[in-house]
Design a protein around this motif. Structure first.
Motif, PDB file in Angstrom:
ATOM      1  N   ILE A 195       8.648   8.572  20.335  1.00  0.00           N
ATOM      2  CA  ILE A 195       7.515   8.003  19.693  1.00  0.00           C
ATOM      3  C   ILE A 195       8.104   7.536  18.455  1.00  0.00           C
ATOM      4  N   VAL A 196       7.226   6.518  18.055  1.00  0.00           N
ATOM      5  CA  VAL A 196       7.220   6.282  16.413  1.00  0.00           C
ATOM      6  C   VAL A 196       6.148   6.175  16.091  1.00  0.00           C
ATOM      7  N   LEU A 197       5.632   6.887  14.816  1.00  0.00           N
ATOM      8  CA  LEU A 197       4.669   7.079  14.102  1.00  0.00           C
ATOM      9  C   LEU A 197       4.607   5.999  12.936  1.00  0.00           C
ATOM     10  N   LEU A 198       3.621   5.152  12.896  1.00  0.00           N
ATOM     11  CA  LEU A 198       3.569   4.198  11.651  1.00  0.00           C
ATOM     12  C   LEU A 198       2.575   4.415  10.924  1.00  0.00           C
ATOM     13  N   ALA A 199       2.578   4.211   9.595  1.00  0.00           N
ATOM     14  CA  ALA A 199       1.269   4.370   8.677  1.00  0.00           C
ATOM     15  C   ALA A 199       1.608   3.521   7.412  1.00  0.00           C
ATOM     16  N   SER A 200       0.674   3.255   6.514  1.00  0.00           N
ATOM     17  CA  SER A 200       0.798   2.950   5.291  1.00  0.00           C
ATOM     18  C   SER A 200      -0.305   3.835   4.422  1.00  0.00           C
ATOM     19  N   GLY A 201       0.110   3.642   2.979  1.00  0.00           N
ATOM     20  CA  GLY A 201      -0.711   4.619   2.165  1.00  0.00           C
ATOM     21  C   GLY A 201      -0.878   5.923   2.435  1.00  0.00           C
ATOM     22  N   ARG A 203       0.845  -1.431  -0.061  1.00  0.00           N
ATOM     23  CA  ARG A 203      -0.053   0.051   0.075  1.00  0.00           C
ATOM     24  C   ARG A 203       0.899   1.261  -0.013  1.00  0.00           C
ATOM     25  N   PRO A 204       1.162   1.777  -1.023  1.00  0.00           N
ATOM     26  CA  PRO A 204       2.097   2.977  -1.175  1.00  0.00           C
ATOM     27  C   PRO A 204       1.639   4.212  -0.852  1.00  0.00           C
ATOM     28  N   ALA A 205       2.398   5.235  -0.519  1.00  0.00           N
ATOM     29  CA  ALA A 205       2.106   6.475   0.043  1.00  0.00           C
ATOM     30  C   ALA A 205       1.697   7.386  -1.049  1.00  0.00           C
ATOM     31  N   ASP A 206       2.689   7.332  -1.970  1.00  0.00           N
ATOM     32  CA  ASP A 206       2.662   8.470  -2.878  1.00  0.00           C
ATOM     33  C   ASP A 206       3.231   8.028  -4.141  1.00  0.00           C
ATOM     34  N   ALA A 207       3.612   8.984  -5.292  1.00  0.00           N
ATOM     35  CA  ALA A 207       4.056   8.612  -6.536  1.00  0.00           C
ATOM     36  C   ALA A 207       5.201   7.730  -6.472  1.00  0.00           C
ATOM     37  N   HIS A 208       6.248   8.361  -5.590  1.00  0.00           N
ATOM     38  CA  HIS A 208       7.473   7.543  -5.475  1.00  0.00           C
ATOM     39  C   HIS A 208       7.242   6.210  -4.963  1.00  0.00           C
ATOM     40  N   GLU A 209       6.596   6.026  -4.055  1.00  0.00           N
ATOM     41  CA  GLU A 209       6.637   4.567  -3.622  1.00  0.00           C
ATOM     42  C   GLU A 209       5.560   3.644  -4.340  1.00  0.00           C
ATOM     43  N   VAL A 233       7.578   6.129  10.268  1.00  0.00           N
ATOM     44  CA  VAL A 233       8.045   4.977   9.727  1.00  0.00           C
ATOM     45  C   VAL A 233       7.016   4.698   8.592  1.00  0.00           C
ATOM     46  N   SER A 234       7.026   4.635   7.320  1.00  0.00           N
ATOM     47  CA  SER A 234       6.340   4.130   6.258  1.00  0.00           C
ATOM     48  C   SER A 234       6.318   2.547   6.351  1.00  0.00           C
ATOM     49  N   MET A 235       5.102   1.971   6.219  1.00  0.00           N
ATOM     50  CA  MET A 235       5.191   0.568   6.302  1.00  0.00           C
ATOM     51  C   MET A 235       4.275  -0.009   5.047  1.00  0.00           C
ATOM     52  N   PRO A 236       4.760   0.265   3.730  1.00  0.00           N
ATOM     53  CA  PRO A 236       3.960  -0.279   2.729  1.00  0.00           C
ATOM     54  C   PRO A 236       3.667  -1.529   2.495  1.00  0.00           C
ATOM     55  N   CYS A 237       4.556  -2.388   3.145  1.00  0.00           N
ATOM     56  CA  CYS A 237       4.531  -4.058   3.001  1.00  0.00           C
ATOM     57  C   CYS A 237       4.825  -4.511   4.290  1.00  0.00           C
ATOM     58  N   TRP A 238       3.927  -5.149   5.036  1.00  0.00           N
ATOM     59  CA  TRP A 238       4.263  -5.775   6.296  1.00  0.00           C
ATOM     60  C   TRP A 238       5.305  -7.278   6.020  1.00  0.00           C
ATOM     61  N   GLU A 239       4.646  -7.914   4.804  1.00  0.00           N
ATOM     62  CA  GLU A 239       5.389  -9.314   4.683  1.00  0.00           C
ATOM     63  C   GLU A 239       6.842  -9.013   4.313  1.00  0.00           C
ATOM     64  N   LEU A 240       7.155  -8.069   3.448  1.00  0.00           N
ATOM     65  CA  LEU A 240       8.406  -7.804   3.199  1.00  0.00           C
ATOM     66  C   LEU A 240       9.396  -7.306   4.431  1.00  0.00           C
ATOM     67  N   PHE A 241       8.717  -6.328   5.292  1.00  0.00           N
ATOM     68  CA  PHE A 241       9.390  -6.115   6.460  1.00  0.00           C
ATOM     69  C   PHE A 241       9.679  -7.149   7.389  1.00  0.00           C
ATOM     70  N   GLU A 242       8.658  -7.926   7.514  1.00  0.00           N
ATOM     71  CA  GLU A 242       8.772  -9.128   8.290  1.00  0.00           C
ATOM     72  C   GLU A 242      10.000 -10.119   7.814  1.00  0.00           C
ATOM     73  N   ALA A 243      10.267 -10.130   6.505  1.00  0.00           N
ATOM     74  CA  ALA A 243      11.169 -10.934   5.936  1.00  0.00           C
ATOM     75  C   ALA A 243      12.551 -10.597   6.199  1.00  0.00           C
ATOM     76  N   TYR A 272      10.413   1.452   6.404  1.00  0.00           N
ATOM     77  CA  TYR A 272      11.724   2.366   6.469  1.00  0.00           C
ATOM     78  C   TYR A 272      11.424   3.524   7.306  1.00  0.00           C
ATOM     79  N   VAL A 273      12.392   4.213   7.487  1.00  0.00           N
ATOM     80  CA  VAL A 273      12.233   5.311   8.303  1.00  0.00           C
ATOM     81  C   VAL A 273      12.397   6.625   7.368  1.00  0.00           C
ATOM     82  N   LEU A 274      10.992   7.287   7.058  1.00  0.00           N
ATOM     83  CA  LEU A 274      10.908   8.138   6.014  1.00  0.00           C
ATOM     84  C   LEU A 274      11.234   9.393   6.691  1.00  0.00           C
TER      85      LEU A 274
END
Length: 679
Positions: A556-562, A494-500, A585-595, A545-547
């Motif tokens: 505090i760490v704020l996390l989000a997707s999309g 779930r990407p957040a913008d054009a780059h992601e 922290v942007s978390m576009p893909c949990w599965e990749l991060f877990e790997a 990743y750390v955006l």
């Protein structure tokens, strides 16, 4: 003919039935009825009609056989063994056992000669439509006069249950619309289901009229025990070229020739039992005392290795001549059947001058890929303009002019199964299917099978949150992200913008096994300067990743997707202005991060920082995996509503003020924010 009459095929049919009985009896469970009844058909297909080479199950121009009635798997395993595939008697003895190559229902990649995973009824039939579409596309692209290097049929064995499932109607409608005349469905019409006769639930529907109304040729073969009659019928319809797929109706008797159970529900899902197994084997002329034995006379008729080797050798000769005659086509063939180049998107640049929706960025990527991957194929369930999934470089697939944009109509389930078939066939680069995220539920069984089989397909789901606005609850996904993330084997991006979005597509293209779900926002989103870096590109490829924000241990760490990444960035700035050390922290893909390895995950989410807040405009389920018991989630744990998207976001708490207030609560700070209208 009856089992006492003799023909050159009698011993082969008896051998098939004897091994089916032994296989199911030895396992102590399984489905024997349809498998026994279909033994003559199996001999006709594997021993005579099917164009295949057991020594090379991956021969590109082989005929495909799909056992949609996957509960009859013992039938297929026995026939693969007798036809010469690498399926041994020991494999039959381990039927339905842990780690065996003969699982309870056919599984792609487990058993040589199995073309697709089946079991959920209707899936095999619908997937076979995708196999036939792929054949048609590749034939149109690569064949030249005198060089038909792509010319094979797709056979399906389907049951009453397959035709009851709704996906079957979607599939047969598409097959007729697309004129797939190399598709042949053998309908095992035995009139029995687990609950009783089909007349209880399937008695008034006219199957002949149903298929003919969808553009099919329908024939019935009454002599279901006569291998030669069956083979003649299969050969004849296999070679028909009138733009119509074929349904062959076979009025079989379930459990035949086991006298105690034939024609009854008792034959469906259980072994015969020792007494009836012995009696039936004796009636077949087999020694009841011998298990997993193969008579000396007859079964060799099923050995397809000599015939298959000859047919494949002839094809390879033609293929070599074609390669010399058309070297550019051969290069394109190798590219279509090989890995996607890592630099396939080299030089592609995202629009960065104004806000843009991820779905539109994805459209731009697809425009590029449509040119750079000439066999990429896909479409949407009547939502091409909304999901932005047309390949600009291609036309729409029709019976007269096959091309790479597939107009699926409002058939999400059938679409997904067809896309699976495209991937299974080979030669189609990154097939894709698309609809709104909330309608992904309609296609879930096929999506699940794409994950089970590890197919390199792309599910493009747009309209990803309540932000879509006035269409209301029925169109606004809430639980869908959590549900998909619970499915093994699929990447949910779930990407957040054009780059992601561009980075996500690069990750999609790099994945060689397994599906990827691209979950894309419809609304315009600012282009993030923070994401325009090589570190961000690598971060998306690693799932998180750390955006922005604190590089050391933050408060505090704020996390989000999309789209919610933008929200937490704004909240982080407000918190930082008030003296709080924040990391985003942007978390576009949990599965990749877990790997990723623990060191990387800890660098992104420092274990010492237990104050974490996740934000997502959907269900909170799953986020505590990342925020921990001491963290919290700002989420939408209710169905949406009808209004403008910005109104709904405020109503459901997707605001800077609400995120800041939640952060203050976690930090034990007084909430001094004036929430005003944002509340």
């Amino acid at each position: 003919m009856t089992i006492t009459e003799r023909s050159p095929w009698t011993a082969s049919v008896a051998a098939v039935r004897g091994l089916i009985i032994d296989t199911v009896e030895h396992a102590g469970n399984g489905h024997v009825g349809a498998a026994l009844a279909l033994a003559p058909l199996g001999c006709a297909i594997y021993g005579d009609v099917l164009r295949h080479d057991p020594a090379r199950p991956d021969w590109p121009d082989r005929d495909r056989l799909v056992l949609s009635a996957g509960h009859a798997s013992a039938w297929q395993y026995v026939l693969l063994h007798l036809a010469g595939y690498d399926v041994t008697l020991d494999d039959l003895r381990s039927f339905r056992r842990l780690g065996s190559r003969t699982p309870g229902h056919p599984e792609y990649g487990v058993t040589p000669g199995v073309e697709t995973t089946t079991g959920p009824l209707g899936q095999g039939l619908a997937t076979a439509v995708g196999l036939a579409v792929a054949e048609r596309l590749l034939a149109a692209r690569f064949n030249r006069p005198g060089f038909e290097i792509v010319d094979h049929a797709t056979f399906v064995v389907a049951s009453d249950g397959d035709l009851m499932e709704g996906v079957s109607q979607e599939a047969i409608s598409l097959a007729g619309q697309w004129g797939l005349d190399k598709l042949v469905v053998c309908y095992d019409s035995n009139g029995i289901t687990i609950d009783g006769p089909t007349s209880l639930s399937f008695g008034v529907e006219d199957q002949v009229a149903r298929f003919r109304a969808s553009g099919w040729v329908v024939e019935q073969v009454a002599a279901v025990e006569d291998v030669e009659v069956l083979a003649d019928a299969l050969r004849r319809v296999r070679n028909r070229r009138d733009g119509r797929p074929t349904l062959l109706i076979l009025p079989t008797e379930i459990g035949y020739p086991a006298e105690a159970v034939r024609g009854t529900t008792k034959a469906h899902g259980s072994p015969l039992g020792a007494v009836e197994a012995a009696r039936t084997k004796a009636a077949l002329g087999l020694d009841p005392a011998v298990t997993f034995g193969v008579p000396d006379v007859g079964p060799q008729m099923l050995d397809a290795r000599p015939r298959g080797s000859r047919e494949r050798s002839l094809w390879e000769k033609t293929f070599a001549e074609w390669s010399r005659e058309f070297p550019e086509l051969r290069t394109a063939w190798d590219a279509a059947h090989g890995p996607i180049p890592r630099d396939v998107l080299a030089g592609f640049a995202v629009p960065t001058h104004e806000p843009v929706s991820p779905r539109n960025v994805s459209r731009l990527v697809l425009d590029e890929l449509g040119n750079r991957l000439p066999t990429m194929t896909g479409g949407a369930a009547d939502l091409v303009d909304s999901t932005k999934t047309a390949l600009a470089a291609a036309g729409v697939f029709t019976a007269a002019a096959p091309d790479r944009n597939l107009a699926f109509g409002v058939r999400e389930h059938g679409m997904a199964a067809v896309v699976n078939g495209l991937a299974l066939h080979g030669g189609i680069s990154k097939p894709f299917g698309s609809t709104f995220l909330t309608f992904g539920d309609y296609m879930r069984p096929a999506v699940r099978l794409s994950a089970v089989m590890g197919l390199p397909v792309v599910w493009i789901w747009t309209h990803d949150s309540i932000a879509i606005g006035a269409d209301g609850r029925t169109h606004q996904p809430i639980e869908h992200l959590a549900s998909l993330r619970a499915m093994p084997g699929i990447w949910v991006m779930r990407p957040a913008d054009a780059h992601e979005t561009t980075y996500a597509w690069r990750a999609v293209l790099a994945r060689t096994e397994g599906p990827v779900a691209l979950v894309l926002a419809r609304q315009l989103l600012p282009v993030l300067a923070e994401a325009a870096t090589d570190a961000a590109a690598e971060g998306v490829a690693r799932g998180g990743y750390v955006l922005a924000g604190e590089t050391g241990d933050p408060d505090i760490v704020l996390l989000a997707s999309g789209s919610e990444v933008h929200l937490v960035l704004a909240a982080a700035r407000e918190l930082a202005d008030a003296g709080t050390a924040v990391r985003v922290v942007s978390m576009p893909c949990w599965e990749l991060f877990e790997a990723q390895d623990a060191a990387y995950r800890d660098a992104v989410l420092p274990p010492a920082v237990r104050t974490r807040l996740a934000v997502e405009a959907g269900s909170s389920m799953g986020w505590h995996r990342w925020v921990g018991l001491d963290g919290d989630v700002v989420s939408v744990d209710d169905f949406g509503a009808s209004d403008h998207g910005d109104v709904l976001l405020r109503h459901f708490g997707m605001t800077v003020a609400n995120v800041v207030a939640a952060a203050h609560r976690l930090l034990g700070l007084a909430d001094t924010t004036n929430r005003g209208e944002e509340a």
